[in-house]
Design a protein around this motif. Structure first.
Motif, short mmCIF file in Angstrom:
data_model
loop_
_atom_site.label_atom_id
_atom_site.label_comp_id
_atom_site.label_asym_id
_atom_site.label_seq_id
_atom_site.Cartn_x
_atom_site.Cartn_y
_atom_site.Cartn_z
N ILE A 1 -2.78 -0.26 -6.49
CA ILE A 1 -2.05 -0.13 -5.23
C ILE A 1 -3.03 0.34 -4.16
O ILE A 1 -3.69 1.37 -4.33
CB ILE A 1 -0.90 0.89 -5.37
N PRO A 2 -3.17 -0.37 -3.04
CA PRO A 2 -4.06 0.10 -1.99
C PRO A 2 -3.62 1.47 -1.45
O PRO A 2 -2.46 1.65 -1.08
CB PRO A 2 -3.93 -0.97 -0.90
N TYR A 3 -4.54 2.43 -1.46
CA TYR A 3 -4.25 3.73 -0.84
C TYR A 3 -4.66 3.65 0.61
O TYR A 3 -5.84 3.38 0.93
CB TYR A 3 -4.99 4.86 -1.55
N LEU A 4 -3.72 3.88 1.52
CA LEU A 4 -3.94 3.62 2.94
C LEU A 4 -4.16 4.88 3.77
O LEU A 4 -4.28 4.79 5.00
CB LEU A 4 -2.75 2.84 3.51
N GLY A 5 -4.19 6.06 3.14
CA GLY A 5 -4.41 7.28 3.90
C GLY A 5 -3.14 8.10 4.05
O GLY A 5 -2.17 7.93 3.31
N ARG A 6 -3.15 8.99 5.04
CA ARG A 6 -2.06 9.93 5.21
C ARG A 6 -0.98 9.39 6.16
O ARG A 6 -1.20 8.45 6.93
CB ARG A 6 -2.59 11.26 5.76
N GLY B 1 0.82 -1.20 0.00
CA GLY B 1 0.00 0.00 0.00
C GLY B 1 0.85 1.25 0.00
O GLY B 1 2.08 1.19 0.15
N LEU B 2 0.19 2.38 -0.17
CA LEU B 2 0.87 3.67 -0.20
C LEU B 2 0.20 4.63 0.76
O LEU B 2 -1.03 4.67 0.86
CB LEU B 2 0.87 4.25 -1.61
N ARG B 3 1.01 5.40 1.48
CA ARG B 3 0.52 6.48 2.33
C ARG B 3 1.13 7.80 1.86
O ARG B 3 2.30 7.84 1.48
CB ARG B 3 0.88 6.25 3.80
N LEU B 4 0.35 8.84 1.91
CA LEU B 4 0.80 10.16 1.47
C LEU B 4 1.09 11.05 2.67
O LEU B 4 0.23 11.27 3.52
CB LEU B 4 -0.27 10.82 0.59
N GLY B 5 2.31 11.55 2.73
CA GLY B 5 2.68 12.52 3.75
C GLY B 5 2.30 13.92 3.32
O GLY B 5 1.46 14.14 2.45
#
Length: 276
Positions: free
Chosen positions: A248-253, A215-219
């Motif tokens: 790709i699972p988007y997992l939040g911030r 997954g990916l998290r955005l800072g």
């Protein structure tokens, strides 16, 4: 006592910035000893000395058994020019160390992680120690060096391997010998001073090159320049768009970025500091 060597693989810092860190360590973290390599203060155009000088300083710090950790003084640009040569010349002492930095230092963290050298850690750098907000970010790293995990990025759970990068840095290393093996990882990204269309372009590149990540998290995405034409999506909308397209699972911030809220992210599975 944790002995921490500080070098500048990219751009230089000032003596005043070094003094600010020394004062903070002396006042609040007597369990640590920090040593600035003289190379940190050298100036060679954009860089903290020529490539060979920066490489030599990094290797002196990494290969010296007297030090437990190497802390990169500042980002900027330049670590990529010496990263591959550095990991090729690191000895057994270097393989037992902790390496801390972020932004441009991500080139080195990636190369070290790919080659299984020490513990790569996303964390704020000594250059930030002059401002109150910066000092708090630096304190998180110094606490982590002492085995205190309170400054970890909150989503780090010790069960899923993680990495954290500046978005443009990760995009640049994709497909190069510095790119680590990331299947099964949660990838955290942040950015500073890029137009939104550039953010979109960087995600376009990563969407096709991140292999089977968890997954990916955005800072944080900060200091976005104003374009002559408004972009149609926010940074999070951009991230969600490309994650959906790539599966790709988007997992939040994530609480990482070029801000005083920047948190510590040990690469791989989080554990108390190896430098403690």
């Amino acid at each position: 006592m944790t002995n921490i060597a500080i070098c500048a693989p990219a751009t230089p810092i000032t003596r005043e910035q070094a003094d600010a860190l020394n004062e903070l360590v002396a006042a609040e973290f007597p369990m640590h000893n920090v040593t600035f390599h003289d190379q940190c203060f050298e100036l060679y155009g954009h860089f903290a000395g020529p490539d060979l000088r920066r490489l030599e300083a990094l290797l002196e710090c990494a290969n010296d058994p007297a030090y437990d950790a190497v802390w990169f003084a500042k980002g900027g640009y330049g670590s990529n020019r010496i990263a591959e040569a550095a990991v090729a010349q690191m000895n057994a002492s270097a393989r037992s160390k902790t390496y801390v930095g972020f932004s441009d230092a991500g080139y080195l963290l990636a190369a070290l992680y790919r080659h299984g050298i020490g513990q790569s850690v996303h964390g704020s750098m000594p250059v930030s120690a002059r401002s109150e907000g910066g000092r708090e970010a630096v304190r998180r790293v110094l606490r982590w060096f002492a085995g205190d995990n309170s400054g970890l990025e909150p989503s780090v759970d010790g069960k899923t391997p993680v990495v954290a990068f500046n978005l443009i840095t990760l995009s640049m290393i994709a497909g190069t010998p510095m790119m680590p093996d990331l299947p099964g990882h949660v990838v955290m990204v942040e950015e500073v001073s890029e137009h939104l269309y550039s953010i979109d372009r960087l995600f376009f590149n990563l969407a096709g090159s991140l292999p089977r990540v968890a997954g990916l998290r955005l800072g944080s995405v900060t200091n976005v320049p104003e374009n002559y034409r408004e972009f149609t999506q926010s940074p999070e909308e951009i991230a969600k768009f490309w994650c959906a397209r790539a599966g790709i699972p988007y997992l939040g911030r994530a609480e990482i970025g070029h801000t005083s809220a920047n948190r510590v992210v040990p690469f791989g599975l989080a554990s108390p500091s190896k430098a403690s």
